[in-house]
Design an enzyme around this catalytic site. Structure first.
Site, PDB file in Angstrom:
ATOM      1  N   ARG A 242       0.906  -0.927  -0.237  1.00 17.66           N
ATOM      2  CA  ARG A 242       0.163   0.448  -0.271  1.00 17.66           C
ATOM      3  C   ARG A 242       0.555   1.282  -0.577  1.00 17.66           C
ATOM      4  O   ARG A 242       1.792   1.327   0.448  1.00 17.66           O
ATOM      5  CB  ARG A 242      -1.117   0.379   1.082  1.00 17.66           C
ATOM      6  CG  ARG A 242      -1.848  -0.729   1.546  1.00 17.66           C
ATOM      7  CD  ARG A 242      -3.326  -0.850   0.255  1.00 17.66           C
ATOM      8  NE  ARG A 242      -4.621  -1.474  -0.029  1.00 17.66           N
ATOM      9  CZ  ARG A 242      -4.062  -2.990  -0.653  1.00 17.66           C
ATOM     10  NH1 ARG A 242      -3.098  -2.477  -1.244  1.00 17.66           N
ATOM     11  NH2 ARG A 242      -5.846  -3.336  -0.058  1.00 17.66           N
ATOM     12  N   GLU A 271      -3.739   7.402  -5.106  1.00 15.42           N
ATOM     13  CA  GLU A 271      -3.544   6.665  -6.803  1.00 15.42           C
ATOM     14  C   GLU A 271      -5.203   7.135  -7.706  1.00 15.42           C
ATOM     15  O   GLU A 271      -6.298   7.501  -7.584  1.00 15.42           O
ATOM     16  CB  GLU A 271      -4.172   5.318  -6.302  1.00 15.42           C
ATOM     17  CG  GLU A 271      -3.212   4.507  -6.067  1.00 15.42           C
ATOM     18  CD  GLU A 271      -3.196   2.524  -5.647  1.00 15.42           C
ATOM     19  OE1 GLU A 271      -2.270   2.637  -4.835  1.00 15.42           O
ATOM     20  OE2 GLU A 271      -4.372   2.733  -5.844  1.00 15.42           O
ATOM     21  N   HIS A 290      -1.372   0.078  -9.377  1.00 20.37           N
ATOM     22  CA  HIS A 290      -2.156  -0.992  -8.885  1.00 20.37           C
ATOM     23  C   HIS A 290      -2.736  -1.630  -9.536  1.00 20.37           C
ATOM     24  O   HIS A 290      -3.832  -1.466  -9.593  1.00 20.37           O
ATOM     25  CB  HIS A 290      -3.004   0.366  -7.818  1.00 20.37           C
ATOM     26  CG  HIS A 290      -3.327  -0.357  -6.682  1.00 20.37           C
ATOM     27  ND1 HIS A 290      -3.466  -0.072  -5.291  1.00 20.37           N
ATOM     28  CD2 HIS A 290      -2.728  -2.373  -6.622  1.00 20.37           C
ATOM     29  CE1 HIS A 290      -3.687  -1.177  -4.465  1.00 20.37           C
ATOM     30  NE2 HIS A 290      -3.887  -2.348  -5.377  1.00 20.37           N
TER      31      HIS A 290
END
Length: 326
Positions: A242, A271, A290
């Site tokens: 993360r 993000e 991601h």
């Protein structure tokens, strides 16, 4: 004929939400409504929704949404991490929370090694040179660093971390790991891993530091100025956990000053990063959006597991992958 499938709420069908393939799987067992349509008439749809499918942290499960769903029984999350969900609060509303452990491990471990290799061997830079219309000869650079025979330190030796170690073993890497608890001798021997009780020792010795830990209050900001200063100046930081596990301001400074060689990140905070964020302008940073779990096979398995979890909760059965509050 009456449709007896329970109702489920999900994010929009888009590049940021659910794909048509995801919804096809969900629709086999649930009648689904996307969040955008739900907002058009919450009073009509709210009372019939028994499940919420959360993909890429959407829809956001906040108190106002929970209060509008009186029949809700389960929040079924895609992926392992549930740091974006207030599990104790959701449970206090009489709602279960589930996740999809294990199913994302192979794809995420593949991504970790992909980022490591791409950064070490300057693959993106090499591609840009090869396709540049101005390229008339191939320069001596970019020159990468060796992966085979190097030392990889893994912080977070859960299911994904162990899979990363398996892949590192295939490159004849020396594997170090740091974890809250030590793995069994058999598990260590299977991947040739050595336990570092002190994370500082791992940081000092590793050529590649791979973060595969869950985001918890303890791991938030785990890698900051001090930790980066302990790493070799030739080392690379790889993060597939993360974004908040890393102090990004400290990372920017370390990359700018040569404290560490490079960083390869599949996760950031937020993000996406703001377009003027300094990480985006550094030549020794590789960032992907991601996508660690995002393969056709893994995504299909993940959605199927979400549906199985939700069905069990709706039917009052034992839930295969219920998340308990800490």
């Amino acid at each position: 004929m009456e449709d007896n499938r329970p109702w489920a709420l999900l994010a929009e069908t888009s590049d940021r939400g659910n794909s048509e393939a995801d919804i096809d799987i969900m629709n086999q067992h649930f009648q689904t409504i996307c969040y955008k349509d739900f907002l058009q008439n919450q009073l009509l749809h709210g009372p019939e929704i028994e499940a919420v499918f959360v993909m890429n942290t959407r829809p956001v499960v906040e108190p106002s949404l929970l209060n509008s769903l009186p029949s809700l029984k389960v929040v079924a999350n895609a992926g392992v991490g549930v740091d974006h969900l207030d599990v104790p609060y959701i449970n206090s509303m009489g709602v279960k929370v589930t996740n999809t452990p294990g199913v994302v491990s192979d794809a995420t471990a593949d991504m970790a090694l992909g980022l490591l290799l791409a950064s070490a061997r300057t693959i993106v830079e090499g591609h840009q040179i090869a396709v540049d219309p101005e390229t008339s000869h191939i320069p001596l650079k970019p020159i990468g660093v060796e992966v085979s025979g190097s030392t990889m330190g893994i912080i977070g030796m859960g299911h994904i971390g162990h899979k990363i170690a398996q892949r590192g073993k295939g490159f004849d890497m020396k594997i170090l790991y740091h974890n809250r608890s030590r793995r069994s001798v058999e598990e260590e021997q299977a991947v040739g891993a050595t336990y570092c009780e002190n994370m500082d020792d791992l940081l000092r010795e590793s050529d590649f530091v791979v973060l595969a830990t869950n985001l918890t209050p303890e791991s938030r900001g785990l890698i900051s100025h001090r930790e980066l200063s302990l790493m070799k100046p030739t080392a690379t930081l790889v993060n597939i956990s993360r974004g908040l596990v890393v102090d990004q301001d400290a990372l920017v400074k370390a990359l700018q000053t040569g404290t560490v060689r490079a960083a390869a990140l599949d996760v950031t905070h937020p993000e996406p990063l703001p377009r003027d964020h300094p990480l985006l302008g550094l030549p020794n940073v590789l960032i992907t959006p991601h996508i660690g779990f995002n393969t056709y096979t893994t995504r299909r398995k993940m959605v199927q597991m979400m549906v199985e979890n939700a069905l069990a909760a709706v039917k009052g059965q034992i839930i295969p992958n219920e998340v308990k509050p800490p």
